[in-house]
Design a protein around this motif. Structure first.
Motif, PDB file in Angstrom:
ATOM      1  N   SER A 411      11.367  29.465  10.904  1.00 17.74           N
ATOM      2  CA  SER A 411      11.731  30.049   9.603  1.00 17.74           C
ATOM      3  C   SER A 411      12.101  28.963   8.603  1.00 17.74           C
ATOM      4  O   SER A 411      11.677  29.004   7.437  1.00 17.74           O
ATOM      5  N   LEU A 412      12.891  27.976   9.054  1.00 18.04           N
ATOM      6  CA  LEU A 412      13.266  26.883   8.163  1.00 18.04           C
ATOM      7  C   LEU A 412      12.049  26.052   7.767  1.00 18.04           C
ATOM      8  O   LEU A 412      11.927  25.615   6.621  1.00 18.04           O
ATOM      9  N   LEU A 417       8.187  24.332   3.564  1.00 18.71           N
ATOM     10  CA  LEU A 417       6.811  24.278   3.054  1.00 18.71           C
ATOM     11  C   LEU A 417       6.687  25.065   1.749  1.00 18.71           C
ATOM     12  O   LEU A 417       6.030  24.606   0.796  1.00 18.71           O
ATOM     13  N   LEU A 418       7.314  26.240   1.703  1.00 17.54           N
ATOM     14  CA  LEU A 418       7.301  27.022   0.466  1.00 17.54           C
ATOM     15  C   LEU A 418       7.993  26.270  -0.665  1.00 17.54           C
ATOM     16  O   LEU A 418       7.532  26.297  -1.820  1.00 17.54           O
ATOM     17  N   TYR A 425       4.195  23.489  -7.926  1.00 17.31           N
ATOM     18  CA  TYR A 425       3.857  24.435  -8.990  1.00 17.31           C
ATOM     19  C   TYR A 425       4.754  24.238 -10.211  1.00 17.31           C
ATOM     20  O   TYR A 425       4.295  24.313 -11.358  1.00 17.31           O
ATOM     21  N   GLU A 426       6.042  23.982  -9.966  1.00 23.57           N
ATOM     22  CA  GLU A 426       6.980  23.770 -11.070  1.00 23.57           C
ATOM     23  C   GLU A 426       6.597  22.550 -11.895  1.00 23.57           C
ATOM     24  O   GLU A 426       6.634  22.579 -13.134  1.00 23.57           O
ATOM     25  N   LEU A 451      15.924  33.771  -4.675  1.00 18.51           N
ATOM     26  CA  LEU A 451      15.321  34.689  -3.713  1.00 18.51           C
ATOM     27  C   LEU A 451      15.099  34.016  -2.360  1.00 18.51           C
ATOM     28  O   LEU A 451      15.333  34.633  -1.306  1.00 18.51           O
ATOM     29  N   LEU A 452      14.694  32.741  -2.368  1.00 22.57           N
ATOM     30  CA  LEU A 452      14.479  32.022  -1.108  1.00 22.57           C
ATOM     31  C   LEU A 452      15.789  31.876  -0.335  1.00 22.57           C
ATOM     32  O   LEU A 452      15.814  32.055   0.898  1.00 22.57           O
ATOM     33  N   ALA A 453      16.871  31.557  -1.031  1.00 18.79           N
ATOM     34  CA  ALA A 453      18.175  31.445  -0.367  1.00 18.79           C
ATOM     35  C   ALA A 453      18.583  32.784   0.259  1.00 18.79           C
ATOM     36  O   ALA A 453      19.150  32.823   1.364  1.00 18.79           O
TER      37      ALA A 453
END
Length: 530
Positions: A411-412, A417-418, A425-426, A451-453
């Protein structure tokens, strides 16, 4: 051979403390939101003109058009506008004295409002593409008026780009701009410039303020969606908190220390989202950001980010699973957390409590770099600790716990990677949109990290949820095996697990005794426990 500790080097306090001091010195007692203030600002020469950037914001079109004017005291809800208040220009005294007292109007200063899509309608001519001000040759051709900024109005909207002129009266050193309201009837990114063409006005200063308002309130266009987003995140944290609370109460007899840490992070997340939502609501309704409310929101945000990272770190170290406590290494964990909190607080204070006008790039980099470096330290330490924890669980043959940590590691890894993809992208987004033409999509950049947190916290809640069988993630203190893993692995593997746990318990007791008697450094404690 002595194994080197994966703990980052000690980080001192002077730099973070300095960052916090710089941030606090940059603030005002009452921070103004969609109000751009000008305090003795100077004009910048460009080609044959002088200009001052008065601000830029994404503006939505007015939704109400029945009234032609906007009340200064009670602005009509549904109107989008830019209002000029108390704008004054002060020219050099020596220039004012040179003027003829018989002239009613002398120097000219213009306020130019334009949508970014109309930027090619300001300045330029066939003979001189770089010209911004009208010169005698162009004036003779009837293309513009001498001494004014060249503007080619839109045939469909003859009043745009919008021009507001202010003249100095006779030999007066100061010219006051009339209170003016410019209504916005087309959605877009708008820029405001104050400009003059007369070289003798060089040294002129501007004072005053402009108020920018969208149809639904004072929130800048690119920030408005964040208010709705924070409202949804409040509900999301409330839902997560209720589910966690039900499990917590249901199995309260089997609660371990790690569950309290997770509960604290959920509570901080709820408070953070609630504070940001009400801060944005207040911002939207009044146009001001009172320091008290915003300071609480910023502080909760910094505390929550810090505690979340510490939770990831201690879970990765096997706290409550491989080791009952962090031992001497806890001081380094706390030190990293304190330093990160100070650096994050300083950055958030400047971003949210500073004047709405952009800070210089140097100031942003100065405050952003320490946070980025500390985040890198957390990531390296987390994955280094995860590697050691997985190794220990393999040695113990603790297959259930090993599977738990493998899911957590995966998961981490996906989140990292995300994050890397989103950072790319930023960078692409900012590089391809230098004039903020994509301002209506800009809110998704900060929203992604929030949202990721939340998703990472949700994964931890799922994996470490309270249950009637806490031995699947609890540290085995007295016994060399647990019932669950004995059933899974059989007596052969259970014996290997017994030996590993006994060895670790002996090492732990030896290291604690040595530390108490001889005062050894925490690095040695860590090595003996490893």
């Amino acid at each position: 051979m002595r194994r080197r500790s994966s703990v980052p080097p000690d980080l001192g306090f002077p730099l973070p403390t300095l960052l916090l001091i710089v941030a606090l010195l940059s603030l005002k007692q009452r921070v103004e939101a969609s109000i751009h203030e000008y305090q003795n600002e100077a004009f910048i020469p460009r080609y044959n003109s002088f200009f001052f950037h008065g601000g830029s914001e994404g503006m939505y079109a007015s939704t109400v058009h029945e009234s032609k004017d906007v009340s200064e005291d009670k602005p009509l809800y549904g109107k989008s506008y830019i209002r000029f208040e108390s704008i004054t220009f002060r020219r050099p005294k020596e220039f004012a004295e040179k003027q003829n007292a018989m002239q009613s109007k002398t120097g000219l200063v213009e306020a130019i409002i334009l949508a970014v899509r109309d930027r090619d309608k300001i300045g330029g001519s066939t003979s001189n593409p770089n010209a911004i001000c009208c010169n005698p040759e162009l004036a003779k051709e009837g293309l513009c008026k001498l001494g004014e900024v060249i503007i080619r109005n839109d045939p469909d909207s003859p009043e745009w780009p919008n021009r507001i002129q202010t003249f100095f009266e006779g030999t007066n050193e100061e010219a006051k701009m009339d209170i003016k309201v410019v209504e916005i009837n087309s959605t877009g990114m708008y820029y405001l410039y104050f400009m003059f063409c007369d070289p003798q006005l060089k040294g002129t200063l501007i004072n005053g303020k402009t108020i920018w308002r969208n149809p639904d309130g004072y929130l800048p266009g690119k920030m408005a969606p964040m208010m709705t987003f924070y409202g949804f995140m409040c509900l999301a944290y409330l839902f997560l908190g209720l589910v966690w609370f039900v499990q917590f109460v249901k199995y309260w007899k089997d609660i371990i220390q790690l569950h309290y840490h997770i509960t604290a992070v959920i509570g901080l997340g709820m408070c953070e989202m609630a504070f940001w939502y009400f801060e944005y609501v207040n911002f939207n309704s009044t146009g001001y950001r009172p320091m008290g409310i915003t300071l609480w929101a910023v502080t909760f945000s910094a505390v929550k980010k810090t505690v979340s990272r510490l939770l990831l770190l201690v879970v990765s170290m096997g706290y409550g699973v491989v080791r009952p406590t962090l031992g001497g290494i806890s001081r380094k964990v706390l030190l990293l957390g304190v330093v990160y909190f100070v650096a994050s607080e300083a950055l958030d204070l400047v971003e949210h409590l500073g004047n709405i006008n952009d800070f210089s790039n140097k100031a942003k980099v100065f405050l952003f770099l320490p946070v980025a470096l500390l985040d890198a330290c957390f990531i390296l330490w987390i994955f280094s600790s995860l590697s050691k924890t997985l190794e220990k669980l393999q040695i113990r043959r603790s297959m259930a716990k090993l599977e738990l940590y493998r899911k957590f590691t995966n998961s981490l890894a996906i989140s990292v990677l995300l994050s890397i993809a989103w950072i790319g992208y930023e960078l692409y987004f900012n590089a391809t949109d230098p004039l903020s033409e994509l301002w209506r999509r800009a809110w998704i950049i900060p929203a992604f990290w929030t949202l990721l947190a939340y998703l990472i916290l949700g994964v931890i809640c799922m994996l470490w949820a309270p249950s009637h069988n806490p031995t699947r993630f609890a540290y085995a203190e007295e016994t060399g095996n647990d019932e669950e893993e004995g059933i899974l692995l059989g007596s052969g593997m259970k014996t290997a697990g017994d030996v590993a746990i006994k060895l670790e318990r002996n090492d732990r007791k030896a290291s604690v005794a040595a530390d108490n008697v001889f005062g050894l450094a925490e690095d040695l404690v860590e090595d003996k426990r490893e």
